[in-house]
Design a protein around this motif. Sequence first.
Motif, PDB file in Angstrom:
ATOM      1  N   ASP A 147      38.089  39.088  53.291  1.00  0.00           N
ATOM      2  CA  ASP A 147      38.617  38.116  52.259  1.00  0.00           C
ATOM      3  C   ASP A 147      38.126  36.599  52.944  1.00  0.00           C
ATOM      4  OD1 ASP A 147      40.221  39.763  50.495  1.00  0.00           O
ATOM      5  OD2 ASP A 147      41.390  39.975  52.281  1.00  0.00           O
ATOM      6  N   TYR A 177      48.937  38.071  48.099  1.00  0.00           N
ATOM      7  CA  TYR A 177      49.978  38.972  47.710  1.00  0.00           C
ATOM      8  C   TYR A 177      49.422  39.303  46.442  1.00  0.00           C
ATOM      9  CZ  TYR A 177      53.448  37.533  50.910  1.00  0.00           C
ATOM     10  OH  TYR A 177      53.916  37.411  52.190  1.00  0.00           O
ATOM     11  N   GLU A 178      49.432  40.996  46.112  1.00  0.00           N
ATOM     12  CA  GLU A 178      48.691  41.343  44.896  1.00  0.00           C
ATOM     13  C   GLU A 178      50.054  42.074  44.105  1.00  0.00           C
ATOM     14  OE1 GLU A 178      44.278  42.297  46.801  1.00  0.00           O
ATOM     15  OE2 GLU A 178      45.890  43.938  46.893  1.00  0.00           O
ATOM     16  N   GLN A 179      49.499  42.282  42.845  1.00  0.00           N
ATOM     17  CA  GLN A 179      50.112  43.259  41.956  1.00  0.00           C
ATOM     18  C   GLN A 179      49.329  44.037  41.579  1.00  0.00           C
ATOM     19  OE1 GLN A 179      52.112  41.090  38.359  1.00  0.00           O
ATOM     20  NE2 GLN A 179      53.711  42.355  38.421  1.00  0.00           N
ATOM     21  N   ASN A 181      46.087  45.266  41.468  1.00  0.00           N
ATOM     22  CA  ASN A 181      44.645  44.768  42.131  1.00  0.00           C
ATOM     23  C   ASN A 181      44.533  43.166  41.900  1.00  0.00           C
ATOM     24  OD1 ASN A 181      43.590  47.047  43.578  1.00  0.00           O
ATOM     25  ND2 ASN A 181      42.762  47.612  41.475  1.00  0.00           N
ATOM     26  N   LYS A 182      45.582  42.577  41.360  1.00  0.00           N
ATOM     27  CA  LYS A 182      45.310  41.175  40.849  1.00  0.00           C
ATOM     28  C   LYS A 182      46.326  40.322  41.913  1.00  0.00           C
ATOM     29  CE  LYS A 182      46.638  38.208  37.212  1.00  0.00           C
ATOM     30  NZ  LYS A 182      47.261  37.900  35.872  1.00  0.00           N
ATOM     31  N   THR A 183      45.402  39.216  42.469  1.00  0.00           N
ATOM     32  CA  THR A 183      45.987  38.586  43.452  1.00  0.00           C
ATOM     33  C   THR A 183      47.048  37.432  42.495  1.00  0.00           C
ATOM     34  OG1 THR A 183      44.006  38.753  44.732  1.00  0.00           O
ATOM     35  CG2 THR A 183      45.490  36.610  45.317  1.00  0.00           C
ATOM     36  N   TYR A 186      49.980  33.218  47.519  1.00  0.00           N
ATOM     37  CA  TYR A 186      49.436  33.401  48.870  1.00  0.00           C
ATOM     38  C   TYR A 186      50.366  32.605  49.992  1.00  0.00           C
ATOM     39  CZ  TYR A 186      45.013  33.593  46.455  1.00  0.00           C
ATOM     40  OH  TYR A 186      44.024  33.950  45.417  1.00  0.00           O
ATOM     41  N   LYS A 210      37.370  38.301  47.160  1.00  0.00           N
ATOM     42  CA  LYS A 210      37.765  39.647  47.770  1.00  0.00           C
ATOM     43  C   LYS A 210      36.491  40.586  47.600  1.00  0.00           C
ATOM     44  CE  LYS A 210      41.068  43.358  46.798  1.00  0.00           C
ATOM     45  NZ  LYS A 210      41.948  44.050  45.962  1.00  0.00           N
ATOM     46  N   ILE A 242      55.089  43.402  43.573  1.00  0.00           N
ATOM     47  CA  ILE A 242      54.418  42.497  44.320  1.00  0.00           C
ATOM     48  C   ILE A 242      54.172  42.726  45.813  1.00  0.00           C
ATOM     49  CG2 ILE A 242      53.678  40.022  44.659  1.00  0.00           C
ATOM     50  CD1 ILE A 242      54.719  39.246  41.928  1.00  0.00           C
ATOM     51  N   ALA A 245      48.600  41.980  50.492  1.00  0.00           N
ATOM     52  CA  ALA A 245      47.559  42.526  50.364  1.00  0.00           C
ATOM     53  C   ALA A 245      47.210  43.273  51.533  1.00  0.00           C
ATOM     54  CB  ALA A 245      46.460  41.677  49.873  1.00  0.00           C
TER      55      ALA A 245
END
Length: 537
Positions: A147, A177-179, A181-183, A186, A210, A242, A245
Amino acid sequence: MAAQDILAILLGADSSGMSNLQQNELSNASQESMARIQDSLNPFSLGTFETKDNKKRTRMEIYSKWEKMLRFAPISEAMGIHVTAALGGDATTSQQVFITPAQRLRGGGGTINKAQLEKLEKRIKPMEKLINKHIVKICRDAIGFGDGYTRVYGTKGMGIVDLMANEFTYPPLIQAYEQVNKTVAYQALDYKNWQKVVSKLNMIQMLRLKMPRISHVPQYHASDSFFNIKTLQVDNINEAPIVPAPVGGSYCADVEPFYDNIILALSTMNSQQIADAVNQVFLSVNMSAMPPAQRDAYKNGLNTMMRDHEKFVRDALEGGDSIWNTKYHFLPTNNEKQILNTLGDLKGQRTSPINTETLMINIRLLMGGLGLDPSMVGWADMLAGGLGDGSAFHTSAQIMRRSMMQRQATMDFVNQILALDWGYAYNEEFNETNDYPWKIEYYSDQSAAMTEAITNQQQRMNNLMLKAQAIASLKDLGLSEETITRLLERDGGMDYDEAIKLAKDLVQQREQEQLAGSNNSDDLPTDDQNIEEEEGI
């Protein structure tokens, strides 16, 4: 149906005497019972056993290992080569990322397109300058740690005014932090603050490059199994939990064991060579005439001397003065006229050179895992390649494969930056379904990906020219449409429909040329007409 009958069927008993209804009932009952049994057994049969090679590690352990690997000179240079291969660069300005209008804006049609084009032209140069200033750092962090991050500073009505990519955005200090695959958020640790202050940032303040998670990195997750189960079972992405990552996407992930072997081989070689340079002489001691108390004191002195010997060798391994000096151990004796018997050095005399084959095998494995020629990272005498003559750098499929992944991730990252800049400047937002008014391009004629593309284009054009010459020859042969079709299909390798269409066009064009030639010959003057015209003159 009785339970014993079901059991008999499951064990292979004859069911010929059963009715269809009974068989269907038995089948449904068996499927349900087997499904329940399978559900209870699956947690113990899925996955793989934990071994030394795939044991789980914490986030800090993984990043600490990768950080150490990235300080190893060959790996550090390999990461820089991959970034150069992916981004390329203009030979004059060294610009690597170019922003151009989208194809739909280049025609100039439509009021909306014209307005977007005018807005885009105002932001292209400032954003190209900002992005190209930090893109190498961000991409190197991305392929090294999986990343890359940048802190964004924007002003309403103006756009993004600055980007920050330095020690504050060092990937090990940032948790995304992801939901799914969506960030979405932070957390960043301030590396200069001893109180471990964590800053919470949103998607407007920080952006993430990413890399694709191709290789699995076993690790402990901060979220428990409940969140993982819920992530798979939820159909609506907005209802998914959430979670932090996971770590992954680094080029270092697949070459960790080879790096360890290289460090071990280098340490062994250095230790052996240094040990060869450490000279020590041991002398015998005769304690026959010593009193018991003196013997004990003498033995304690010998123990101290051996401990000093350890420090002496350790200092030599660290490159200290011990490597240049010969250390003598004097052991006083009594009786026998004070004669000292030399035992010599404890180390053996080397009779053969140090074998470097183990080191070179692991170096080849390491560079193969990184997709590079060893000659490009310091072993120029091994193979012909590298940046000099461009052999491996331009033609390596491994470099091209990684370049394509890095370009894709970088393009998504730059699109995020430009979309955020557009929102700051014009207060407009692009949905995922909207087409961006810009297009990201790379000036990378020096990279393997672009070289491969140019080579393919040249081969296609050469093949096209050969086909055109062959087709023109078929037209001039005067063959029938059926014969031309058969030649194009059988010898030319064309599809049947394509061969029919092309043969028909060739015959039709030949007939038109013949007809035009006959008409021109009718219009030409005869010899008598030419004579009469000359006499008249």
